[in-house]
Scaffold this active site. Sequence first.
Site, PDB file in Angstrom:
ATOM      1  N   ASN A  10       0.872  -1.173   0.000  1.00 14.61           N
ATOM      2  CA  ASN A  10       0.000   0.000   0.000  1.00 14.61           C
ATOM      3  C   ASN A  10       0.912   1.227   0.000  1.00 14.61           C
ATOM      4  O   ASN A  10       1.563   1.515   1.006  1.00 14.61           O
ATOM      5  CB  ASN A  10      -0.891  -0.033   1.258  1.00 14.61           C
ATOM      6  CG  ASN A  10      -1.705   1.238   1.414  1.00 14.61           C
ATOM      7  OD1 ASN A  10      -1.730   2.090   0.523  1.00 14.61           O
ATOM      8  ND2 ASN A  10      -2.368   1.364   2.557  1.00 14.61           N
ATOM      9  N   LYS A  12       0.121   4.277  -0.141  1.00 15.92           N
ATOM     10  CA  LYS A  12      -0.499   5.448   0.518  1.00 15.92           C
ATOM     11  C   LYS A  12      -0.298   6.703  -0.340  1.00 15.92           C
ATOM     12  O   LYS A  12      -0.322   6.608  -1.560  1.00 15.92           O
ATOM     13  CB  LYS A  12       0.064   5.605   1.935  1.00 15.92           C
ATOM     14  CG  LYS A  12      -0.064   4.301   2.745  1.00 15.92           C
ATOM     15  CD  LYS A  12       0.167   4.462   4.213  1.00 15.92           C
ATOM     16  CE  LYS A  12      -0.019   3.124   4.912  1.00 15.92           C
ATOM     17  NZ  LYS A  12       0.083   3.182   6.353  1.00 15.92           N
ATOM     18  N   HIS A  96      -9.484   1.314   5.254  1.00 13.05           N
ATOM     19  CA  HIS A  96      -8.161   1.395   5.881  1.00 13.05           C
ATOM     20  C   HIS A  96      -8.266   2.258   7.127  1.00 13.05           C
ATOM     21  O   HIS A  96      -9.055   3.198   7.176  1.00 13.05           O
ATOM     22  CB  HIS A  96      -7.152   1.994   4.888  1.00 13.05           C
ATOM     23  CG  HIS A  96      -5.751   1.892   5.398  1.00 13.05           C
ATOM     24  ND1 HIS A  96      -5.227   2.803   6.285  1.00 13.05           N
ATOM     25  CD2 HIS A  96      -4.773   0.976   5.162  1.00 13.05           C
ATOM     26  CE1 HIS A  96      -3.978   2.448   6.570  1.00 13.05           C
ATOM     27  NE2 HIS A  96      -3.687   1.339   5.903  1.00 13.05           N
ATOM     28  N   GLU A  98      -6.583   4.601   8.182  1.00  9.54           N
ATOM     29  CA  GLU A  98      -6.416   6.043   7.928  1.00  9.54           C
ATOM     30  C   GLU A  98      -7.716   6.638   7.381  1.00  9.54           C
ATOM     31  O   GLU A  98      -8.047   7.788   7.657  1.00  9.54           O
ATOM     32  CB  GLU A  98      -5.225   6.265   6.987  1.00  9.54           C
ATOM     33  CG  GLU A  98      -3.907   6.051   7.740  1.00  9.54           C
ATOM     34  CD  GLU A  98      -2.805   5.384   6.939  1.00  9.54           C
ATOM     35  OE1 GLU A  98      -2.830   5.411   5.698  1.00  9.54           O
ATOM     36  OE2 GLU A  98      -1.892   4.802   7.574  1.00  9.54           O
ATOM     37  N   GLU A 168      -5.291  -4.990  10.476  1.00 11.03           N
ATOM     38  CA  GLU A 168      -4.215  -4.024  10.689  1.00 11.03           C
ATOM     39  C   GLU A 168      -4.450  -3.312  12.022  1.00 11.03           C
ATOM     40  O   GLU A 168      -5.218  -2.339  12.083  1.00 11.03           O
ATOM     41  CB  GLU A 168      -4.194  -2.982   9.571  1.00 11.03           C
ATOM     42  CG  GLU A 168      -3.975  -3.562   8.194  1.00 11.03           C
ATOM     43  CD  GLU A 168      -3.391  -2.538   7.227  1.00 11.03           C
ATOM     44  OE1 GLU A 168      -2.275  -2.759   6.742  1.00 11.03           O
ATOM     45  OE2 GLU A 168      -4.034  -1.504   6.979  1.00 11.03           O
ATOM     46  N   GLY A 174       2.756   1.999  10.935  1.00 11.80           N
ATOM     47  CA  GLY A 174       3.726   3.093  10.818  1.00 11.80           C
ATOM     48  C   GLY A 174       4.453   3.401  12.122  1.00 11.80           C
ATOM     49  O   GLY A 174       5.107   4.429  12.248  1.00 11.80           O
ATOM     50  N   SER A 214       3.565  -2.478  10.248  1.00 12.82           N
ATOM     51  CA  SER A 214       5.015  -2.589  10.433  1.00 12.82           C
ATOM     52  C   SER A 214       5.599  -3.938   9.987  1.00 12.82           C
ATOM     53  O   SER A 214       6.548  -4.444  10.583  1.00 12.82           O
ATOM     54  CB  SER A 214       5.413  -2.279  11.881  1.00 12.82           C
ATOM     55  OG  SER A 214       5.066  -0.936  12.201  1.00 12.82           O
TER      56      SER A 214
HETATM   57  P1  13P Z   1       3.211   0.185   7.713  1.00 15.41           P
HETATM   58  O1  13P Z   1       3.695  -1.092   7.083  1.00 15.41           O
HETATM   59  O2  13P Z   1       3.996   1.391   7.271  1.00 15.41           O
HETATM   60  O3  13P Z   1       3.099   0.058   9.209  1.00 15.41           O
HETATM   61  O4  13P Z   1       1.723   0.439   7.154  1.00 15.41           O
HETATM   62  C1  13P Z   1       0.809  -0.590   7.225  1.00 15.41           C
HETATM   63  C2  13P Z   1      -0.392  -0.213   6.449  1.00 15.41           C
HETATM   64  O5  13P Z   1      -1.129   0.682   6.834  1.00 15.41           O
HETATM   65  C3  13P Z   1      -0.673  -0.941   5.201  1.00 15.41           C
HETATM   66  O6  13P Z   1      -1.947  -0.689   4.729  1.00 15.41           O
END
Ligand code: 13P
Length: 252
Positions: A10, A12, A96, A98, A168, A174, A214
């Site tokens: 992803n 982002k 997601h 976010e 997740e 992150g 992560s």
């Molecule tokens: P990270 O791997 O940067 O923690 O992000 C995970 C994520 O949100 C994938 O959709």
Amino acid sequence: MPRRPLLAGNWKMHLTISEAKKLASSIAQSAADVQDRDVMISPPFTALAAVAETLSDTNIILAGQNASWAAQGAFTGDISPLMLKDAGCSMAILGHSERRHIFGESNDMINKRVQSCLSTDLVPILCIGETLEEREAENTFRVLDKQVRLGLKDVSLKTGNEIIVAYEPVWAIGTGKTASADQAQEVHAFVRNLLEDIFEKNIATEIRILYGGSVNAENVDVLMAQKDVDGALVGGAALKTESFDRIIHFQS
Ligand code: 13P
């Protein structure tokens, strides 16, 4: 039939069109020898069509980072499943954390997005996950139960390949904090049981459940070794060829 692992990146809100094409092309090289697993990337909307062209001779899957519940219309800022298909996508990441936490998307909205993707033949990746506060208050399973049941409300499937779930944990995204392999397996087994309650068992058994939060080159093997972890949804480590190369070549 064993579930086919899916390693998904992803991206982002990162990369311009030319940067995205460059990364996609080096990932395509990395993935050229991979046969027993699927590789997916999800660039920002602006780069989808160009990346689709870069990937045209490969079997790397392209996904949108969200999808509207409408096919077209007055929805400024949204992208429809039809448009994603037109740009070369066959999957879409939905709900997601976010989108849920920064943009206030509700389970109801996410459910409508899931339904519109299914009716357009786009595989929805339904993301679920608890916050740190919810985990510490021992509400993890309650939160996930709600996100899964409401996200999949009125959904009927012919096979388990029509949908993907991604767990997740918000506290692991992150942050460099990964769920331990045991924590991930515990939740994935819970989600699998839930899916068996919602759909028929043979369908629930086919649905892939990805772990995200992560994931990196160092922890991917132990996570992928868990019985109900069928893949990874990767953020930061998917933006670098070296780490994503190691992730798609996980060994378990
Ligand atoms: P990270 O791997 O940067 O923690 O992000 C995970 C994520 O949100 C994938 O959709």
